[in-house]
Design a protein around this motif. Sequence first.
Motif, short mmCIF file in Angstrom:
data_model
loop_
_atom_site.label_atom_id
_atom_site.label_comp_id
_atom_site.label_asym_id
_atom_site.label_seq_id
_atom_site.Cartn_x
_atom_site.Cartn_y
_atom_site.Cartn_z
N ASP A 42 0.85 -1.16 -0.16
CA ASP A 42 0.04 0.15 0.04
C ASP A 42 0.76 1.19 0.08
O ASP A 42 1.60 1.31 0.86
CB ASP A 42 -0.68 0.08 1.37
N ARG A 44 -0.07 4.49 -0.07
CA ARG A 44 -0.73 5.50 0.67
C ARG A 44 0.24 6.03 1.54
O ARG A 44 1.08 5.70 2.05
CB ARG A 44 -2.19 5.32 0.84
N GLU A 48 -3.50 7.66 5.62
CA GLU A 48 -4.56 6.88 4.62
C GLU A 48 -4.48 5.36 5.13
O GLU A 48 -5.60 4.77 5.23
CB GLU A 48 -4.25 7.14 3.36
N HIS A 53 -7.19 -0.52 5.47
CA HIS A 53 -6.09 -1.19 4.28
C HIS A 53 -6.43 -2.54 4.37
O HIS A 53 -7.09 -3.08 5.03
CB HIS A 53 -4.67 -1.03 4.78
N ASN A 59 3.09 -0.93 4.29
CA ASN A 59 2.90 0.67 3.78
C ASN A 59 4.23 1.12 3.57
O ASN A 59 4.92 1.32 4.20
CB ASN A 59 2.12 1.26 4.69
N HIS A 83 -0.72 -0.91 -4.82
CA HIS A 83 -2.05 0.01 -4.96
C HIS A 83 -1.72 1.30 -4.00
O HIS A 83 -0.95 1.40 -3.38
CB HIS A 83 -3.17 -0.83 -4.58
N CYS A 84 -2.68 2.26 -4.46
CA CYS A 84 -2.92 3.31 -3.69
C CYS A 84 -4.50 3.64 -3.48
O CYS A 84 -5.03 2.48 -3.31
CB CYS A 84 -2.30 4.62 -4.24
N GLY A 85 -4.78 4.76 -3.28
CA GLY A 85 -6.37 4.87 -3.29
C GLY A 85 -7.19 4.56 -4.55
O GLY A 85 -8.15 3.91 -4.35
N SER A 86 -6.56 5.06 -5.60
CA SER A 86 -7.63 4.88 -6.87
C SER A 86 -6.79 4.57 -7.99
O SER A 86 -7.38 4.36 -9.23
CB SER A 86 -8.37 6.19 -7.20
N GLY A 111 -7.21 0.76 -7.24
CA GLY A 111 -6.69 0.84 -5.86
C GLY A 111 -7.71 0.50 -4.98
O GLY A 111 -8.49 -0.48 -4.94
N LEU A 112 -7.36 0.84 -3.53
CA LEU A 112 -8.23 0.47 -2.55
C LEU A 112 -9.72 0.98 -2.56
O LEU A 112 -10.63 0.15 -1.99
CB LEU A 112 -7.83 1.30 -1.25
N LYS A 113 -10.12 2.15 -3.36
CA LYS A 113 -11.31 2.23 -3.71
C LYS A 113 -12.13 1.32 -4.58
O LYS A 113 -13.24 0.81 -4.35
CB LYS A 113 -11.57 3.63 -4.39
#
Length: 124
Positions: A42, A44, A48, A53, A59, A83-86, A111-113
């Motif tokens: 991750d 981010r 975040e 997560h 991280n 991955h990141c957020g999107s 990503g996570l979204k």
Amino acid sequence: LAIAILAAGSILAQTEGTVVKNVTPDEAEKALKERKDVVVLDIRTPEEFKAGHIAGAKNIDFKSEDFAKQVATLDKSKTYIVHCGSGGRSTRSLAAFKEQKYSSILHLDKGLKGWEKAGKPVEK
């Protein structure tokens, strides 16, 4: 030059043995369940990450000054689900993995979204 194909999907880039493959949340979850060499990375910010997560994720903040140095210390024999957020930061991060000649990188679509939208578990 080996190409690792885990499931149907597109190979984004291949450089000197580095294979980067886009994966859906379902494909990522399947890889985590079926393979012992898969690590969720991750990228981010720590804030975040703390907010939620994927279980067992490591991280490393893409925005940190020493991101490339931290990437260089990871075990290159592992497969990383990055991955990141999107998807924006993680897409930009792929160059660091290619530069270090990682053999297998799975890039989590959206990503996570996307992971959460697919109903996958997140821990806090």
